[in-house]
Design an enzyme around this catalytic site. Structure first.
Site, PDB file in Angstrom:
ATOM      1  N   ASP A  78       0.878  -1.170   0.000  1.00  0.00           N
ATOM      2  CA  ASP A  78       0.000   0.000   0.000  1.00  0.00           C
ATOM      3  C   ASP A  78       0.913   1.217   0.000  1.00  0.00           C
ATOM      4  O   ASP A  78       1.943   1.220   0.676  1.00  0.00           O
ATOM      5  CB  ASP A  78      -0.902   0.014   1.228  1.00  0.00           C
ATOM      6  CG  ASP A  78      -2.019   1.037   1.069  1.00  0.00           C
ATOM      7  OD1 ASP A  78      -2.747   0.976   0.056  1.00  0.00           O
ATOM      8  OD2 ASP A  78      -2.172   1.916   1.939  1.00  0.00           O
ATOM      9  N   SER A  79       0.577   2.197  -0.794  1.00  0.00           N
ATOM     10  CA  SER A  79       1.470   3.348  -0.872  1.00  0.00           C
ATOM     11  C   SER A  79       0.672   4.629  -1.015  1.00  0.00           C
ATOM     12  O   SER A  79      -0.549   4.603  -1.222  1.00  0.00           O
ATOM     13  CB  SER A  79       2.442   3.179  -2.045  1.00  0.00           C
ATOM     14  OG  SER A  79       1.739   2.954  -3.230  1.00  0.00           O
ATOM     15  N   PHE A 110       2.733   8.139 -12.937  1.00  0.00           N
ATOM     16  CA  PHE A 110       1.275   8.180 -12.751  1.00  0.00           C
ATOM     17  C   PHE A 110       0.990   8.997 -11.493  1.00  0.00           C
ATOM     18  O   PHE A 110       1.906   9.479 -10.824  1.00  0.00           O
ATOM     19  CB  PHE A 110       0.709   6.755 -12.622  1.00  0.00           C
ATOM     20  CG  PHE A 110       1.159   6.025 -11.374  1.00  0.00           C
ATOM     21  CD1 PHE A 110       2.414   5.455 -11.316  1.00  0.00           C
ATOM     22  CD2 PHE A 110       0.337   5.934 -10.256  1.00  0.00           C
ATOM     23  CE1 PHE A 110       2.853   4.802 -10.163  1.00  0.00           C
ATOM     24  CE2 PHE A 110       0.762   5.277  -9.099  1.00  0.00           C
ATOM     25  CZ  PHE A 110       2.024   4.714  -9.065  1.00  0.00           C
ATOM     26  N   GLY A 111      -0.276   9.127 -11.178  1.00  0.00           N
ATOM     27  CA  GLY A 111      -0.692   9.733  -9.906  1.00  0.00           C
ATOM     28  C   GLY A 111      -0.059  11.098  -9.655  1.00  0.00           C
ATOM     29  O   GLY A 111      -0.138  12.018 -10.470  1.00  0.00           O
ATOM     30  N   LYS A 119      13.054   5.985 -12.210  1.00  0.00           N
ATOM     31  CA  LYS A 119      12.166   6.203 -11.059  1.00  0.00           C
ATOM     32  C   LYS A 119      11.973   4.901 -10.290  1.00  0.00           C
ATOM     33  O   LYS A 119      12.073   4.860  -9.065  1.00  0.00           O
ATOM     34  CB  LYS A 119      10.809   6.742 -11.511  1.00  0.00           C
ATOM     35  CG  LYS A 119       9.888   6.996 -10.311  1.00  0.00           C
ATOM     36  CD  LYS A 119       8.438   7.059 -10.646  1.00  0.00           C
ATOM     37  CE  LYS A 119       7.628   6.659  -9.421  1.00  0.00           C
ATOM     38  NZ  LYS A 119       6.219   6.465  -9.701  1.00  0.00           N
ATOM     39  N   ARG A 134       8.660   2.085  -3.546  1.00  0.00           N
ATOM     40  CA  ARG A 134       8.264   0.674  -3.715  1.00  0.00           C
ATOM     41  C   ARG A 134       9.507  -0.203  -3.856  1.00  0.00           C
ATOM     42  O   ARG A 134       9.605  -1.260  -3.259  1.00  0.00           O
ATOM     43  CB  ARG A 134       7.379   0.563  -4.966  1.00  0.00           C
ATOM     44  CG  ARG A 134       6.432  -0.596  -4.919  1.00  0.00           C
ATOM     45  CD  ARG A 134       5.362  -0.562  -6.013  1.00  0.00           C
ATOM     46  NE  ARG A 134       5.350   0.605  -6.837  1.00  0.00           N
ATOM     47  CZ  ARG A 134       4.582   1.686  -6.608  1.00  0.00           C
ATOM     48  NH1 ARG A 134       3.762   1.716  -5.599  1.00  0.00           N
ATOM     49  NH2 ARG A 134       4.640   2.737  -7.404  1.00  0.00           N
TER      50      ARG A 134
HETATM   51  P1  IMP Z   1      -1.231   1.946  -4.433  1.00  0.00           P
HETATM   52  O1  IMP Z   1      -1.312   1.573  -2.994  1.00  0.00           O
HETATM   53  O2  IMP Z   1       0.027   1.501  -5.087  1.00  0.00           O
HETATM   54  O3  IMP Z   1      -2.447   1.556  -5.195  1.00  0.00           O
HETATM   55  O4  IMP Z   1      -1.149   3.544  -4.478  1.00  0.00           O
HETATM   56  C1  IMP Z   1      -2.169   4.354  -3.921  1.00  0.00           C
HETATM   57  C2  IMP Z   1      -2.105   5.738  -4.488  1.00  0.00           C
HETATM   58  O5  IMP Z   1      -0.924   6.421  -4.040  1.00  0.00           O
HETATM   59  C3  IMP Z   1      -2.030   5.792  -6.000  1.00  0.00           C
HETATM   60  O6  IMP Z   1      -3.321   5.711  -6.548  1.00  0.00           O
HETATM   61  C4  IMP Z   1      -1.398   7.173  -6.218  1.00  0.00           C
HETATM   62  O7  IMP Z   1      -2.348   8.184  -6.031  1.00  0.00           O
HETATM   63  C5  IMP Z   1      -0.416   7.274  -5.048  1.00  0.00           C
HETATM   64  N1  IMP Z   1       0.911   6.764  -5.427  1.00  0.00           N
HETATM   65  C6  IMP Z   1       1.516   5.651  -4.948  1.00  0.00           C
HETATM   66  N2  IMP Z   1       2.719   5.471  -5.524  1.00  0.00           N
HETATM   67  C7  IMP Z   1       2.872   6.494  -6.386  1.00  0.00           C
HETATM   68  C8  IMP Z   1       3.923   6.846  -7.286  1.00  0.00           C
HETATM   69  O8  IMP Z   1       4.960   6.168  -7.429  1.00  0.00           O
HETATM   70  N3  IMP Z   1       3.712   7.962  -8.022  1.00  0.00           N
HETATM   71  C9  IMP Z   1       2.600   8.730  -7.918  1.00  0.00           C
HETATM   72  N4  IMP Z   1       1.598   8.439  -7.107  1.00  0.00           N
HETATM   73  C10 IMP Z   1       1.721   7.330  -6.323  1.00  0.00           C
END
Ligand code: IMP
Length: 209
Positions: A76-77, A159-160, A182, A188
Site C-alpha cells: 500500500d502506498s 502516474f498519480g 524512477k 516501492r
Molecule cells: P497503491 O497503494 O500503489 O495503489 O497507491 C495508492 C495511491 O498512491 C495511488 O493511486 C497514487 O495516487 C499514489 N501513489 C503511490 N505510488 C505512487 C507513485 O509512485 N507515483 C505517484 N503516485 C503514487
C-alpha cells in the site's frame, strides 16, 4: 516457494519479479490464480492496509487448502505532504474521489500549497509491503522517497502524483525521471529490497534449523 502478490497491475508484477525472482521465488499475481480482491482498505496506516489486502488473499488461498509453500504479499502506498499533516496519505487514491483525474487532484494540491515557502514544501512517497508467511505470521517492510511539492505540474511519465513531486537532487519531478530510473529509486523498490532481504534471511534460517 511461490509469492502471490495481491495486485492486478502487470507493471508491479514485473518490478517485483525482477527483485524477488533473483532468489528463486516465482512471483504470480492474484489475476494469474483467478482470485478477486475486494477487501475494504479502511486501515489508518499503509502497513494496516497492506496487511488487510494480503490477509484477504491468504484466507482465500487457505480455504482452498493451499498455503504451505506460498508467501502472500500486498503493498500500500501514497503521497504524504508535511504541510498538510501527511495528507493525502492513506487516502491518496481516494483524495477528491476515486474517479477524479490526477490533473485536477494535482492542480488542487498546488493551489493549496501556492503560498507555502520552499522550506515547508517537504513531501514523500511511502510504500509498505506486508508478507503473510505460510503459518499466518505477518512481516513488514517500508520504503520512502523524500522530495518536495513542485510549483507547477511537470512531466508526462509515471502516474498519480508524479508530476508534482520534485526531487531537488535531480532537478526533476518523478514524472520527468523516466520510469526505469524512477523505479530504481522509488519507495516501492526500497520496500521490495528490504522485503527481499528479510525473506532471504528467514529462509536461510529455516534451512539451517
Ligand atoms: P497503491 O497503494 O500503489 O495503489 O497507491 C495508492 C495511491 O498512491 C495511488 O493511486 C497514487 O495516487 C499514489 N501513489 C503511490 N505510488 C505512487 C507513485 O509512485 N507515483 C505517484 N503516485 C503514487
Amino acid at each position: 516457494m511461490k509469492i502471490v502478490f495481491a495486485t492486478q497491475n502487470p507493471g508491479k508484477i514485473r518490478e517485483i519479479s525482477e527483485i524477488l525472482g533473483k532468489d528463486g521465488f516465482e512471483v504470480v499475481s492474484i489475476g494469474d490464480l483467478d482470485i478477486r480482491a475486494c477487501a475494504e482498505e479502511n486501515g489508518e496506516t499503509f502497513s494496516e492496509n497492506a496487511e488487510i489486502k494480503a490477509r484477504e488473499i491468504y484466507d482465500k488461498l487457505r480455504s482452498q487448502g493451499s498455503v504451505d509453500d506460498i508467501i502472500v504479499m500486498a503493498d500500500d502506498s501514497g503521497f504524504c505532504i508535511d504541510e498538510l499533516s501527511g495528507a493525502p496519505g492513506v487516502h491518496s487514491a481516494r483524495f477528491m474521489g476515486h474517479d477524479t483525474s490526477y490533473d485536477i487532484k494535482n492542480a488542487a494540491i498546488l493551489e493549496k500549497m501556492k503560498d507555502v515557502p520552499e522550506e515547508r514544501r517537504g513531501a514523500e512517497f511511502v510504500c509498505s509491503i506486508c508478507a503473510i508467511l505460510p503459518d499466518g505470521k505477518a512481516v513488514f517492510a517500508e520504503g520512502s522517497l523524500r522530495g518536495r511539492v513542485a510549483h507547477e505540474i511537470r512531466g508526462k511519465e509515471g502516474f498519480g502524483y508524479d508530476p508534482i513531486f520534485y526531487l531537488p537532487q535531480y532537478g526533476k519531478t518523478t514524472a520527468e525521471l523516466g520510469n526505469d530510473f524512477k523505479n530504481s529509486v522509488s519507495h516501492r523498490s526500497q520496500a521490495l529490497h528490504k522485503m527481499e532481504e528479510l525473506i532471504r534471511n528467514m529462509s536461510q534460517e529455516m534451512d539451517r534449523s
